[in-house]
Design an enzyme around this catalytic site. Structure first.
Site, short mmCIF file in Angstrom:
data_model
loop_
_atom_site.label_atom_id
_atom_site.label_comp_id
_atom_site.label_asym_id
_atom_site.label_seq_id
_atom_site.Cartn_x
_atom_site.Cartn_y
_atom_site.Cartn_z
CE LYS A 81 30.82 40.13 27.54
NZ LYS A 81 29.39 40.19 27.18
CB SER A 158 29.33 39.51 23.17
OG SER A 158 28.78 39.93 24.41
CB SER A 182 25.88 38.90 25.19
OG SER A 182 26.19 39.31 23.89
N1 GLN Z 1 24.34 39.29 19.34
C1 GLN Z 1 23.76 40.54 19.73
C2 GLN Z 1 24.51 41.67 19.10
O1 GLN Z 1 25.35 41.40 18.32
C3 GLN Z 1 23.75 40.65 21.23
C4 GLN Z 1 25.04 41.03 21.81
C5 GLN Z 1 24.95 41.26 23.27
O2 GLN Z 1 23.99 40.86 23.92
N2 GLN Z 1 25.94 41.96 23.80
O3 GLN Z 1 24.27 42.80 19.36
#
Ligand code: GLN
Length: 488
Positions: A81, A158, A182
């Site tokens: 990532k 994400s 995410s």
């Molecule tokens: N969807 C969540 C957010 O927008 C989680 C994102 C994440 O875990 N990095 O913050």
């Protein structure tokens, strides 16, 4: 042997076997993945490809197999990532503000993977600074879910690049990070398996920070065993991260195949929310029945403060983000847009560098931390966070592992208006995952089956702090009954 015709279909465990038995070489394996990356480039999973590096690493690994010094992930091609700093390889967090940034150091997690013999195929797409649930906030554009049919669907976020790359066999496994879901939510959308370990299990050193009290690294892989193999390597105390835990890392793989008879599986009753897809509710039931059939006991548990989890998360995460992102000032990292005065330079660089969602979070974060509102929002959110954690601790007096859906729906279409125009709707997607992050607990998402529309759906298993082992035990049992590999 069929699997030999496409090496990219092998799990990490199978690939290691094949390499050991000299059925194929590390170079052949790497080339198979590079070809697949070529074939699937339209999915936009990779934002940077490092084929030369991967082939060089493969050669080193081949020698290690020859002289009997192969590491736990020797010759296994992974995707990383693009939130992990990789020495000498561009790292952007998929933000324009970091375009051109080449870290002079390696994150602890990726160093551990390299030390275990893994090779890196490239850097994977994500929502900008990991803020999002659909990979649509990336400065490189959205990732397309490999399961898409007529319309392109989101891969989730994400870690959308990571989940899509694993699902499309563009890497043997991938790293992800999870702040509020995410790792788990994109895994569910793409029909792969991912685990966010307990907060503190993996070092955060060298991972670009979003919300430091929530961020955790973890693997996304083709199955439960591969997650166990990767997580073991990625975990462990690191003096460079003050919140990393000094706790032994068990051999997670050793828990696979163990009897789950007598284990107590908790179903949190508050998770039967309005808007929960009927098919998902049915699969949730089915999963509980499968575990029951193996002798586990299913019990109802209650998390009374869970209704505040989203609101709490969307105060704490932006607050920490606004502070973490203060460092991107145009001076030290990435992109600079000059101005007449120093202040103009800051404003110009940050205005041009950050996308809309990141700006929204910075605004919310600075607001809830501001002198007049700190007590009403930030401090109160911290208190509610404590209550949520206590709910979990109490519920875990009655069960060993909790079973819940991972997300309330299957993957939706890229650009879905309702989602994109209404951030709250998008944030609601995190309803089952954020509370676990607020409590710092480990949780895995694994595929449970396909929706009527033919899209993968995921189940989440939540464990007690530092008890990933129980998650692996139950996940392995569930995986055997579901047999999703046949579906893939
Ligand atoms: N969807 C969540 C957010 O927008 C989680 C994102 C994440 O875990 N990095 O913050």
């Amino acid at each position: 042997m069929d699997r030999m015709t496409d090496l990219t279909k092998l799990t990490i465990a199978e690939a290691k076997e094949g390499l050991k038995k000299k059925e194929f070489s590390t170079t052949e394996l790497t080339k198979a993945y590079l070809n697949k990356m070529d074939e699937c480039r339209r999915l936009n999973a990779y934002v940077c490809e490092t084929p030369d590096l991967a082939l060089k690493q493969a050669q080193v690994s081949q020698e290690k197999y020859q002289n009997g010094t192969a590491g736990d992930l020797e010759g296994i091609p992974l995707g990383i990532k693009d939130l992990f700093c990789t020495k000498g390889i561009a790292t952007t967090a998929c933000s324009n503000i970091l375009k051109g940034f080449v870290p002079p150091y390696e994150s602890t997690v990726t160093s551990k993977l390299l030390a275990a013999g893994a090779s890196f195929l490239g850097k994977l797409n994500l929502d900008e600074f990991a803020m999002g649930g659909s990979n649509e906030t990336s400065a490189f554009g959205p990732v397309i879910n490999p399961w898409s049919k007529d319309v392109p669907l989101v891969a989730g976020g994400s870690s959308g690049g990571s989940a899509a790359a694993v699902a499309a066999n563009m890497c043997a496994g991938a790293t992800g990070t999870d702040t509020g879901g995410s790792i788990r939510q994109p895994s569910a959308y793409c029909g792969v398996t991912g685990i966010k370990p307990t907060y503190g299990r993996c070092s955060r050193y060298g991972i670009i920070a979003f919300a430091s009290s929530l961020d955790q690294a973890g693997p996304i892989a083709k199955d439960v065993r591969d997650c166990a193999i990767m997580l073991k390597t990625m975990s462990g105390y690191d003096a460079k991260d003050a919140t990393s835990a000094k706790i032994d890392v068990p051999d997670f793989e050793a828990y696979l195949g163990q009897d789950i008879k007598g284990m107590k599986i908790g179903l949190p009753k508050e998770f039967y929310v309005d808007g929960l897809d009927k098919e998902i509710a049915a699969y949730w039931n089915k999963a509980a029945e499968m575990l029951k059939a193996r002798g586990a006991e299913v019990v109802e548990v209650s998390l009374p403060h869970i209704k505040y989890a989203l609101a709490t998360y969307y105060i704490i995460a932006p607050a920490e983000a606004s502070s973490n992102l203060a460092r991107y000032d145009g001076l030290r990292f990435g992109n600079r847009i000059d101005g007449k005065h120093l202040d103009d330079m800051y404003i110009n660089s940050r205005t041009a560098g950050f996308g809309k969602e990141v700006k929204r979070r910075i605004m919310i974060g600075t607001y809830v931390l501001s002198a007049g509102y700190y007590d009403a929002y930030y401090l109160r959110a911290q208190k509610v966070r404590r209550l949520i954690r206590e709910d979990y601790l109490k519920a875990f007096e009655k069960c060993d592992v909790m079973l819940t859906p991972t997300a309330p729906t299957a993957a939706f279409a890229i650009g879905d208006k309702s989602m994109n125009e209404n951030p709250i709707l998008m944030w609601l997607n995190d309803i089952f995952t954020v509370s676990v992050s607020l409590a710092g607990l480990p949780a895995m998402s694994l595929p449970i089956g396909l929706s009527e529309a033919g899209l993968p759906l995921g189940m989440q298993l939540v464990g007690k702090a530092f008890d990933e082992a129980s998650i692996f035990k139950v996940a392995d049992a569930l995986e055997k009954d579901v047999d999703f590999r046949k579906v893939r």
